[in-house]
Scaffold this motif. Structure first.
Motif, PDB file in Angstrom:
ATOM      1  N   ASN A   1      -4.718   9.858  -2.838  1.00  0.00           N
ATOM      2  CA  ASN A   1      -4.671  10.608  -1.587  1.00  0.00           C
ATOM      3  C   ASN A   1      -3.523  11.606  -1.568  1.00  0.00           C
ATOM      4  O   ASN A   1      -3.675  12.727  -1.089  1.00  0.00           O
ATOM      5  CB  ASN A   1      -4.557   9.665  -0.385  1.00  0.00           C
ATOM      6  N   ASP A   2      -2.385  11.216  -2.084  1.00  0.00           N
ATOM      7  CA  ASP A   2      -1.239  12.122  -2.133  1.00  0.00           C
ATOM      8  C   ASP A   2      -1.534  13.334  -3.008  1.00  0.00           C
ATOM      9  O   ASP A   2      -1.215  14.475  -2.651  1.00  0.00           O
ATOM     10  CB  ASP A   2       0.008  11.399  -2.641  1.00  0.00           C
TER      11      ASP A   2
ATOM     12  N   MET B   1      -3.763  -0.729  -3.368  1.00  0.00           N
ATOM     13  CA  MET B   1      -3.284   0.177  -2.341  1.00  0.00           C
ATOM     14  C   MET B   1      -2.478   1.322  -2.948  1.00  0.00           C
ATOM     15  O   MET B   1      -2.612   2.456  -2.524  1.00  0.00           O
ATOM     16  CB  MET B   1      -2.431  -0.613  -1.345  1.00  0.00           C
ATOM     17  N   ASN B   2      -1.655   1.021  -3.957  1.00  0.00           N
ATOM     18  CA  ASN B   2      -0.842   2.071  -4.580  1.00  0.00           C
ATOM     19  C   ASN B   2      -1.702   3.123  -5.254  1.00  0.00           C
ATOM     20  O   ASN B   2      -1.412   4.304  -5.179  1.00  0.00           O
ATOM     21  CB  ASN B   2       0.114   1.469  -5.608  1.00  0.00           C
ATOM     22  N   ARG B   3      -2.781   2.663  -5.924  1.00  0.00           N
ATOM     23  CA  ARG B   3      -3.669   3.606  -6.606  1.00  0.00           C
ATOM     24  C   ARG B   3      -4.331   4.532  -5.598  1.00  0.00           C
ATOM     25  O   ARG B   3      -4.429   5.739  -5.794  1.00  0.00           O
ATOM     26  CB  ARG B   3      -4.709   2.838  -7.410  1.00  0.00           C
ATOM     27  N   LYS B   4      -4.757   3.967  -4.485  1.00  0.00           N
ATOM     28  CA  LYS B   4      -5.396   4.756  -3.427  1.00  0.00           C
ATOM     29  C   LYS B   4      -4.403   5.771  -2.849  1.00  0.00           C
ATOM     30  O   LYS B   4      -4.743   6.926  -2.602  1.00  0.00           O
ATOM     31  CB  LYS B   4      -5.870   3.814  -2.314  1.00  0.00           C
ATOM     32  N   LYS B   5      -3.170   5.326  -2.645  1.00  0.00           N
ATOM     33  CA  LYS B   5      -2.137   6.203  -2.086  1.00  0.00           C
ATOM     34  C   LYS B   5      -1.849   7.360  -3.039  1.00  0.00           C
ATOM     35  O   LYS B   5      -1.732   8.516  -2.607  1.00  0.00           O
ATOM     36  CB  LYS B   5      -0.869   5.411  -1.818  1.00  0.00           C
ATOM     37  N   LYS B   6      -1.751   7.084  -4.341  1.00  0.00           N
ATOM     38  CA  LYS B   6      -1.497   8.137  -5.324  1.00  0.00           C
ATOM     39  C   LYS B   6      -2.615   9.163  -5.318  1.00  0.00           C
ATOM     40  O   LYS B   6      -2.374  10.372  -5.373  1.00  0.00           O
ATOM     41  CB  LYS B   6      -1.368   7.546  -6.722  1.00  0.00           C
TER      42      LYS B   6
END
Length: 48
Positions: A8-9, A1-6
């Motif tokens: 997307n950000d 999830m963190n990788r996806k969030k980074k």
């Protein structure tokens, strides 16, 4: 999830920068205080 969030950000940040460049600027151009005084004096002279 963190990788996806980074990812997307980062994408959203680039997208926001691109859109900011396309946005029309409604802010008036800055005129220095000395220039404003010169313009006011010229207007007074033309009115007299």
């Amino acid at each position: 999830m963190n990788r996806k969030k980074k990812m997307n950000d980062a994408y959203n940040k680039k997208l926001k920068k691109r859109n900011d460049k396309l946005r029309i600027i409604n802010k008036p151009k800055y005129i220095s205080k000395a220039d404003r005084e010169k313009i006011a004096l010229e207007e007074q002279q033309t009115q007299d």
